[in-house]
Design a protein around this motif. Sequence first.
Motif, PDB file in Angstrom:
ATOM      1  N   LEU A 278       0.278  -9.552  -6.507  1.00 27.54           N
ATOM      2  CA  LEU A 278       0.437  -8.264  -5.837  1.00 27.54           C
ATOM      3  C   LEU A 278       1.770  -8.188  -5.113  1.00 27.54           C
ATOM      4  CD1 LEU A 278      -3.100  -7.522  -4.321  1.00 27.54           C
ATOM      5  CD2 LEU A 278      -1.881  -6.167  -6.048  1.00 27.54           C
ATOM      6  N   LEU A 279       2.157  -9.286  -4.462  1.00 31.88           N
ATOM      7  CA  LEU A 279       3.439  -9.314  -3.763  1.00 31.88           C
ATOM      8  C   LEU A 279       4.590  -9.049  -4.741  1.00 31.88           C
ATOM      9  CD1 LEU A 279       4.687 -11.821  -1.134  1.00 31.88           C
ATOM     10  CD2 LEU A 279       6.000 -11.555  -3.236  1.00 31.88           C
ATOM     11  N   VAL A 280       4.548  -9.708  -5.889  1.00 32.18           N
ATOM     12  CA  VAL A 280       5.617  -9.539  -6.871  1.00 32.18           C
ATOM     13  C   VAL A 280       5.637  -8.106  -7.405  1.00 32.18           C
ATOM     14  CG1 VAL A 280       6.525 -10.315  -9.089  1.00 32.18           C
ATOM     15  CG2 VAL A 280       5.581 -11.984  -7.483  1.00 32.18           C
ATOM     16  N   ILE A 281       4.464  -7.540  -7.663  1.00 38.35           N
ATOM     17  CA  ILE A 281       4.397  -6.154  -8.151  1.00 38.35           C
ATOM     18  C   ILE A 281       4.995  -5.199  -7.115  1.00 38.35           C
ATOM     19  CG2 ILE A 281       2.887  -4.283  -8.890  1.00 38.35           C
ATOM     20  CD1 ILE A 281       0.859  -6.444  -9.755  1.00 38.35           C
ATOM     21  N   ALA A 282       4.662  -5.418  -5.832  1.00 38.77           N
ATOM     22  CA  ALA A 282       5.182  -4.549  -4.772  1.00 38.77           C
ATOM     23  C   ALA A 282       6.704  -4.621  -4.693  1.00 38.77           C
ATOM     24  CB  ALA A 282       4.561  -4.924  -3.439  1.00 38.77           C
ATOM     25  N   LEU A 283       7.263  -5.815  -4.833  1.00 43.21           N
ATOM     26  CA  LEU A 283       8.716  -5.957  -4.802  1.00 43.21           C
ATOM     27  C   LEU A 283       9.367  -5.281  -6.010  1.00 43.21           C
ATOM     28  CD1 LEU A 283       9.590  -9.599  -3.660  1.00 43.21           C
ATOM     29  CD2 LEU A 283      10.129  -7.455  -2.500  1.00 43.21           C
ATOM     30  N   CYS A 284       8.701  -5.358  -7.157  1.00 40.77           N
ATOM     31  CA  CYS A 284       9.271  -4.848  -8.403  1.00 40.77           C
ATOM     32  C   CYS A 284       8.910  -3.398  -8.680  1.00 40.77           C
ATOM     33  CB  CYS A 284       8.791  -5.703  -9.580  1.00 40.77           C
ATOM     34  SG  CYS A 284       9.320  -7.419  -9.511  1.00 40.77           S
ATOM     35  N   GLU A 285       8.115  -2.770  -7.833  1.00 39.37           N
ATOM     36  CA  GLU A 285       7.596  -1.435  -8.128  1.00 39.37           C
ATOM     37  C   GLU A 285       8.674  -0.435  -8.546  1.00 39.37           C
ATOM     38  OE1 GLU A 285       4.592   1.981  -6.296  1.00 39.37           O
ATOM     39  OE2 GLU A 285       5.352   0.391  -4.995  1.00 39.37           O
TER      40      GLU A 285
END
Length: 243
Positions: free
Chosen positions: A150-157
């Motif tokens: 989830l953290l990675v998705i949020a950064l890459c959104e």
Amino acid sequence: MTGVEMDHQNATTPDLRIEFCGEWFEPQAPGPFTVGREADLAVDENQYLHRRLLSFTYENGLWWLANVGQTIGVSLSTGDGVYQAMLGPGAKVPVVFPRLVLLFTAGPFTYELAVHCAQAAFHSASVVADVDDPHQMTIGSVALTPSQKLLVIALCEPLLRDGLAGQSQLPTSAQAAARLGWPLTTFNRKLDAVCDKLDREGVPGLRGGVGKLATNRRARLAEHAVLSRLVTPLDLPLLDAPS
């Protein structure tokens, strides 16, 4: 197995096309064709961006891509995650794949462009991954927990939503933490854990230290995650899923 396969064709001067913000550019041999703030392809007036960052030249029967900047690294990939590399300042590589995706960050903005070579010498070999645990995603030997993903998705959104739009502004740690509803301390702790995992697997640019700002680390993580398909646009609904 990950790898590349040779396409034995007798090529003349291969056509090279560059896609940026929905526009197409066609460098003419022998070049150079430059990319930067004040270049043949002027991507932005961002003062953090070098006047000339990239240069394409045709030499010895191949197109070559060179990083002619001084401080900005360029991430490149075949787009399917099979081949990925970091092109540092002063480095130069031949353009041997039909399509390469390039990502680079200058200040708060990340830029994305695609390079198409009509008579490339190599193409990617397909890779099939086995995922036994639905609660983890494995890239090589790196496993992310659900919260780390989830953290990675949020950064890459922004990158995942924009696609090849050309320019995206990555969130700050505080903005990404707020997007997830986490305290900033929790976000930073999990960010450290993800970066440590990937650093142990040889992903460059994720270690802290003198001259390595948190902004650069977040940008490098986002570039790697998108280009290696650690996260994809199909993961975006997870950000709004009930916890």
